[in-house]
Design a protein around this motif. Structure first.
Motif, short mmCIF file in Angstrom:
data_model
loop_
_atom_site.label_atom_id
_atom_site.label_comp_id
_atom_site.label_asym_id
_atom_site.label_seq_id
_atom_site.Cartn_x
_atom_site.Cartn_y
_atom_site.Cartn_z
N UNK A 31 -4.32 -10.28 13.82
CA UNK A 31 -4.44 -8.83 14.05
C UNK A 31 -3.12 -8.10 13.82
N UNK A 32 -2.03 -8.83 13.70
CA UNK A 32 -0.70 -8.23 13.65
C UNK A 32 -0.46 -7.40 12.39
N UNK A 33 0.30 -6.36 12.57
CA UNK A 33 0.71 -5.49 11.46
C UNK A 33 1.84 -6.20 10.74
N UNK A 34 1.67 -6.39 9.44
CA UNK A 34 2.65 -7.15 8.68
C UNK A 34 3.74 -6.32 8.02
N UNK A 35 3.42 -5.09 7.68
CA UNK A 35 4.37 -4.25 6.96
C UNK A 35 4.35 -2.83 7.52
N UNK A 36 5.48 -2.20 7.45
CA UNK A 36 5.60 -0.81 7.86
C UNK A 36 6.25 -0.07 6.71
N UNK A 37 5.61 0.99 6.26
CA UNK A 37 6.12 1.77 5.14
C UNK A 37 6.31 3.21 5.61
N UNK A 38 7.52 3.72 5.52
CA UNK A 38 7.84 5.06 5.98
C UNK A 38 7.82 6.01 4.79
N UNK A 39 7.08 7.10 4.93
CA UNK A 39 7.02 8.11 3.88
C UNK A 39 7.58 9.42 4.43
N UNK A 40 8.11 10.24 3.53
CA UNK A 40 8.69 11.52 3.95
C UNK A 40 7.64 12.61 4.14
N UNK A 41 6.58 12.55 3.37
CA UNK A 41 5.58 13.62 3.45
C UNK A 41 4.65 13.41 4.63
N UNK A 42 4.22 14.52 5.21
CA UNK A 42 3.27 14.46 6.31
C UNK A 42 1.87 14.24 5.77
N UNK A 43 1.05 13.58 6.56
CA UNK A 43 -0.36 13.42 6.22
C UNK A 43 -1.11 14.55 6.90
N UNK A 44 -1.73 15.40 6.10
CA UNK A 44 -2.43 16.56 6.63
C UNK A 44 -3.79 16.70 5.97
N UNK A 45 -4.61 17.57 6.53
CA UNK A 45 -5.89 17.90 5.89
C UNK A 45 -5.65 18.65 4.59
N UNK A 46 -4.57 19.44 4.54
CA UNK A 46 -4.27 20.23 3.35
C UNK A 46 -3.94 19.35 2.14
N UNK A 62 -4.61 5.07 0.13
CA UNK A 62 -4.45 3.93 -0.77
C UNK A 62 -4.23 4.38 -2.21
N UNK A 63 -4.93 5.43 -2.63
CA UNK A 63 -4.76 5.94 -3.99
C UNK A 63 -3.36 6.53 -4.19
N UNK A 64 -2.88 7.28 -3.19
CA UNK A 64 -1.57 7.92 -3.33
C UNK A 64 -0.42 6.92 -3.29
N UNK A 65 -0.54 5.90 -2.47
CA UNK A 65 0.57 4.95 -2.26
C UNK A 65 0.30 3.58 -2.87
N UNK A 66 -0.64 3.50 -3.80
CA UNK A 66 -1.03 2.24 -4.41
C UNK A 66 0.16 1.45 -4.96
N UNK A 67 1.03 2.10 -5.69
CA UNK A 67 2.17 1.41 -6.31
C UNK A 67 3.11 0.82 -5.25
N UNK A 68 3.35 1.57 -4.18
CA UNK A 68 4.21 1.07 -3.12
C UNK A 68 3.56 -0.11 -2.39
N UNK A 69 2.24 -0.06 -2.19
CA UNK A 69 1.56 -1.17 -1.53
C UNK A 69 1.64 -2.43 -2.39
N UNK A 70 1.51 -2.28 -3.70
CA UNK A 70 1.61 -3.45 -4.59
C UNK A 70 2.99 -4.06 -4.51
N UNK A 71 4.03 -3.23 -4.40
CA UNK A 71 5.40 -3.72 -4.28
C UNK A 71 5.58 -4.51 -2.98
N UNK A 72 5.01 -3.99 -1.90
CA UNK A 72 5.10 -4.67 -0.61
C UNK A 72 4.37 -6.01 -0.66
N UNK A 73 3.18 -6.01 -1.24
CA UNK A 73 2.38 -7.25 -1.33
C UNK A 73 3.07 -8.31 -2.18
N UNK A 74 3.84 -7.88 -3.17
CA UNK A 74 4.52 -8.83 -4.05
C UNK A 74 5.73 -9.46 -3.38
N UNK A 75 6.25 -8.83 -2.32
CA UNK A 75 7.46 -9.37 -1.67
C UNK A 75 7.13 -10.46 -0.68
#
Length: 75
Positions: A31-46, A62-75
């Motif tokens: 159940x543990x969280x394996x990765x933490x990714x910090x982004x500068x932009x806020x997540x909003x309805x807008x 997932x669509x917006x951060x797909x490239x970053x998630x792939x980088x994390x998964x590869x490490x």
């Protein structure tokens, strides 16, 4: 968050990692969280990352951060 914006990046990272470690300590290994990714932009309805009722729109994130998630998964 507004509070995080008043702190240094190192303070924010330390606070988030401390919270992550506290949460993970109370979870089964699968159940543990394996990765933490910090982004500068806020997540909003807008920007369509949250619904109008403030629920996370996982496919949009997932669509917006797909490239970053792939980088994390590869490490």
């Amino acid at each position: 968050s507004k509070e995080a914006q008043t702190k240094s990046r190192i303070e924010v990272e330390k606070s988030l990692l401390d919270t992550l470690n506290t949460v993970n300590a109370n979870l089964f290994h699968y159940e543990r969280i394996g990765h933490l990714y910090i982004v500068k932009s806020e997540w909003t309805a807008e920007n369509h990352l949250l619904s109008p009722t403030q629920k996370v729109k996982r496919p949009a994130i997932e669509a917006q951060y797909h490239a970053q998630f792939d980088t994390i998964d590869a490490s």
